[in-house]
Design a protein around this motif. Structure first.
Motif, PDB file in Angstrom:
ATOM      1  N   MET A   1       0.840  -1.193   0.000  1.00  0.00           N
ATOM      2  CA  MET A   1       0.000   0.000   0.000  1.00  0.00           C
ATOM      3  C   MET A   1       0.884   1.256   0.000  1.00  0.00           C
ATOM      4  N   LEU A   2       0.475   2.277  -0.741  1.00  0.00           N
ATOM      5  CA  LEU A   2       1.196   3.533  -0.714  1.00  0.00           C
ATOM      6  C   LEU A   2       1.170   4.124   0.688  1.00  0.00           C
ATOM      7  N   SER A   3       2.307   4.684   1.104  1.00  0.00           N
ATOM      8  CA  SER A   3       2.374   5.252   2.457  1.00  0.00           C
ATOM      9  C   SER A   3       1.383   6.397   2.624  1.00  0.00           C
ATOM     10  N   ARG A   4       1.104   7.135   1.545  1.00  0.00           N
ATOM     11  CA  ARG A   4       0.140   8.239   1.623  1.00  0.00           C
ATOM     12  C   ARG A   4      -1.246   7.732   1.985  1.00  0.00           C
ATOM     13  N   VAL A   5      -1.662   6.626   1.355  1.00  0.00           N
ATOM     14  CA  VAL A   5      -2.978   6.053   1.636  1.00  0.00           C
ATOM     15  C   VAL A   5      -3.029   5.514   3.065  1.00  0.00           C
ATOM     16  N   ALA A   6      -1.985   4.784   3.452  1.00  0.00           N
ATOM     17  CA  ALA A   6      -1.941   4.214   4.801  1.00  0.00           C
ATOM     18  C   ALA A   6      -2.021   5.311   5.854  1.00  0.00           C
ATOM     19  N   GLU A   7      -1.287   6.392   5.640  1.00  0.00           N
ATOM     20  CA  GLU A   7      -1.277   7.490   6.614  1.00  0.00           C
ATOM     21  C   GLU A   7      -2.636   8.160   6.707  1.00  0.00           C
ATOM     22  N   SER A   8      -3.293   8.374   5.574  1.00  0.00           N
ATOM     23  CA  SER A   8      -4.615   9.012   5.578  1.00  0.00           C
ATOM     24  C   SER A   8      -5.652   8.142   6.281  1.00  0.00           C
ATOM     25  N   VAL A   9      -5.601   6.842   6.038  1.00  0.00           N
ATOM     26  CA  VAL A   9      -6.525   5.913   6.703  1.00  0.00           C
ATOM     27  C   VAL A   9      -6.289   5.930   8.218  1.00  0.00           C
ATOM     28  N   PHE A  10      -5.030   5.858   8.602  1.00  0.00           N
ATOM     29  CA  PHE A  10      -4.638   5.863  10.016  1.00  0.00           C
ATOM     30  C   PHE A  10      -5.168   7.103  10.725  1.00  0.00           C
ATOM     31  N   TRP A  11      -4.916   8.288  10.138  1.00  0.00           N
ATOM     32  CA  TRP A  11      -5.314   9.539  10.798  1.00  0.00           C
ATOM     33  C   TRP A  11      -6.808   9.789  10.705  1.00  0.00           C
ATOM     34  N   MET A  12      -7.439   9.372   9.636  1.00  0.00           N
ATOM     35  CA  MET A  12      -8.889   9.497   9.552  1.00  0.00           C
ATOM     36  C   MET A  12      -9.550   8.828  10.747  1.00  0.00           C
ATOM     37  N   ASN A  13      -9.097   7.634  11.080  1.00  0.00           N
ATOM     38  CA  ASN A  13      -9.683   6.908  12.205  1.00  0.00           C
ATOM     39  C   ASN A  13      -9.278   7.487  13.551  1.00  0.00           C
ATOM     40  N   ARG A  14      -8.045   7.978  13.663  1.00  0.00           N
ATOM     41  CA  ARG A  14      -7.639   8.629  14.917  1.00  0.00           C
ATOM     42  C   ARG A  14      -8.511   9.847  15.193  1.00  0.00           C
ATOM     43  N   TYR A  15      -8.765  10.651  14.166  1.00  0.00           N
ATOM     44  CA  TYR A  15      -9.556  11.865  14.362  1.00  0.00           C
ATOM     45  C   TYR A  15     -11.001  11.546  14.721  1.00  0.00           C
ATOM     46  N   ILE A  16     -11.573  10.531  14.101  1.00  0.00           N
ATOM     47  CA  ILE A  16     -12.953  10.164  14.432  1.00  0.00           C
ATOM     48  C   ILE A  16     -13.023   9.637  15.865  1.00  0.00           C
ATOM     49  N   GLU A  17     -12.066   8.813  16.250  1.00  0.00           N
ATOM     50  CA  GLU A  17     -12.033   8.298  17.619  1.00  0.00           C
ATOM     51  C   GLU A  17     -11.851   9.431  18.623  1.00  0.00           C
ATOM     52  N   ARG A  18     -11.024  10.406  18.268  1.00  0.00           N
ATOM     53  CA  ARG A  18     -10.796  11.551  19.160  1.00  0.00           C
ATOM     54  C   ARG A  18     -12.078  12.360  19.334  1.00  0.00           C
ATOM     55  N   ALA A  19     -12.781  12.606  18.233  1.00  0.00           N
ATOM     56  CA  ALA A  19     -14.041  13.347  18.308  1.00  0.00           C
ATOM     57  C   ALA A  19     -15.053  12.611  19.177  1.00  0.00           C
ATOM     58  N   GLU A  20     -15.128  11.292  19.018  1.00  0.00           N
ATOM     59  CA  GLU A  20     -16.068  10.518  19.833  1.00  0.00           C
ATOM     60  C   GLU A  20     -15.712  10.593  21.313  1.00  0.00           C
ATOM     61  N   ASN A  21     -14.425  10.453  21.622  1.00  0.00           N
ATOM     62  CA  ASN A  21     -14.014  10.515  23.021  1.00  0.00           C
ATOM     63  C   ASN A  21     -14.277  11.886  23.631  1.00  0.00           C
ATOM     64  N   TYR A  22     -14.027  12.937  22.869  1.00  0.00           N
ATOM     65  CA  TYR A  22     -14.308  14.282  23.390  1.00  0.00           C
ATOM     66  C   TYR A  22     -15.793  14.458  23.668  1.00  0.00           C
ATOM     67  N   SER A 151     -21.551   4.613  13.779  1.00  0.00           N
ATOM     68  CA  SER A 151     -22.082   4.263  12.449  1.00  0.00           C
ATOM     69  C   SER A 151     -20.948   4.158  11.440  1.00  0.00           C
ATOM     70  N   PHE A 152     -19.983   5.073  11.551  1.00  0.00           N
ATOM     71  CA  PHE A 152     -18.839   5.035  10.636  1.00  0.00           C
ATOM     72  C   PHE A 152     -18.047   3.745  10.829  1.00  0.00           C
ATOM     73  N   TYR A 153     -17.818   3.365  12.099  1.00  0.00           N
ATOM     74  CA  TYR A 153     -17.074   2.122  12.360  1.00  0.00           C
ATOM     75  C   TYR A 153     -17.846   0.907  11.851  1.00  0.00           C
ATOM     76  N   GLY A 154     -19.146   0.890  12.098  1.00  0.00           N
ATOM     77  CA  GLY A 154     -19.963  -0.225  11.631  1.00  0.00           C
ATOM     78  C   GLY A 154     -19.983  -0.312  10.117  1.00  0.00           C
ATOM     79  N   CYS A 155     -20.050   0.840   9.460  1.00  0.00           N
ATOM     80  CA  CYS A 155     -20.036   0.880   8.002  1.00  0.00           C
ATOM     81  C   CYS A 155     -18.695   0.391   7.466  1.00  0.00           C
TER      82      CYS A 155
END
Length: 322
Positions: A1-22, A151-155
């Motif tokens: 996998m391209l590192s750009r794609v991997a990094e975007s996927v990684f941070w997309m999920n970190r940000y969603i998890e952070r928003a949920e925790n806040y 919903s995002f995680y389930g999807c």
């Protein structure tokens, strides 16, 4: 996998998890402040300390009032960790990798972002001064943030292949979740408790109960323990390997995701991110709650945060740095 794609996927999920925790932190604290009838004046300031954003908050606001803290953590554009900013950055990461995620995931996230954006506009126009109406609508808003995150995680679970994209998603989600569990525990143990005289009081029990609710752990905790006890709560949120928000559970999920990404079954050599995660997981498995409290819970949680930061750095170095 391209590192750009991997990094975007990684941070997309970190940000969603952070928003949920806040959303969890703010909503539970909001409900607790209503129960306490403002008897505890420092009830809101610990939230800013928990996120590590006190310096930025102090530059923008003169006092840690409920309206100021809620605005800062939820809607502040200059706060890179606010719910609004997390969703903005998650959406931007998703936009850059549209071909690697499902249409359903994009639609859920885009609608999620637009909902937060619209609510933010209403809130900022009135400066949060809705009186009792705001109290109700704020809780509804924060509840919707949590539901949209789930919903995002389930999807994701149901609509993308469980390949490298999926495993980088889990890596970001569980690294962020482990970090936030340490922070909510640390907040209660060293900041919220007003004095030694309050230990065992109604206030103390209410605050420990609010901590469990912040981690959506109240019901599962009650299945294992008979009463609210600080030692049992710490044990449950650190060492219970079946509860999905405990620290050890998160590290186990990270280890499994790293092994799949790194091709352990194909006999490829291990990397520093794998090694750091495995070594730390083995350390956690060797601990018990007595040894943790003997070291000091605050110091122990600090150590976990350092370890998580180091693992995060090794993940970035191994997979995202060209």
């Amino acid at each position: 996998m391209l590192s750009r794609v991997a990094e975007s996927v990684f941070w997309m999920n970190r940000y969603i998890e952070r928003a949920e925790n806040y959303s969890r932190f703010i909503d539970v604290n909001h409900q607790l402040s209503l129960d306490l009838n403002e008897e505890v004046p420092n009830q809101w300031l610990p939230l800013v300390h928990t996120t590590g954003d006190y310096e930025l908050f102090a530059k923008k606001y003169s006092e840690p009032s409920p309206v100021n803290v809620i605005r800062f953590m939820t809607f502040e554009e200059e706060n890179p960790n606010s719910i609004f900013q997390c969703l903005s950055k998650a959406r931007e990461n998703a936009r850059t990798i549209r071909e690697n995620i499902s249409t359903s995931m994009w639609e859920v996230l885009n609608e999620f972002y637009l909902y937060v954006k619209d609510y933010r506009k209403l809130y900022m126009e009135t400066n949060g001064e809705h009186g009792d109406t705001l109290s109700m609508s704020l809780s509804d808003f924060l509840s919707t943030v949590r539901k949209n995150s789930q919903s995002f995680y389930g999807c994701s679970d149901a609509t993308i292949s469980h390949d490298e994209v999926w495993n980088f998603s889990l890596l970001g989600r569980f690294l962020e979740r482990a970090d936030k569990t340490t922070r909510i525990l640390d907040m209660k143990y060293f900041i919220l408790l007003p004095s030694v005289h309050d230990v065992g009081s109604t206030l103390d029990l209410l605050q420990w109960l609010s901590l469990l609710k912040s981690a959506s752990a109240h019901e599962m905790y009650n299945r294992k323990y008979k009463k609210i006890d600080p030692t049992d709560i710490a044990e449950f949120l650190i060492l219970n390997d079946t509860f999905p928000r405990s620290i050890i559970f998160c590290i186990q999920e990270m280890q499994e995701a790293l092994e799949k990404i790194s091709g352990l079954k194909e006999g490829l050599p291990r990397n520093s991110a794998q090694d750091a995660t495995t070594v730390y997981l083995n350390r956690l498995k060797s601990e018990n709650i007595k040894s943790i409290f003997d070291k000091g819970l605050h110091e122990y949680l600090d150590d976990i945060q350092i370890e998580l930061n180091q693992i995060g750095s090794k993940i970035v170095e191994r997979f995202f740095t060209n």
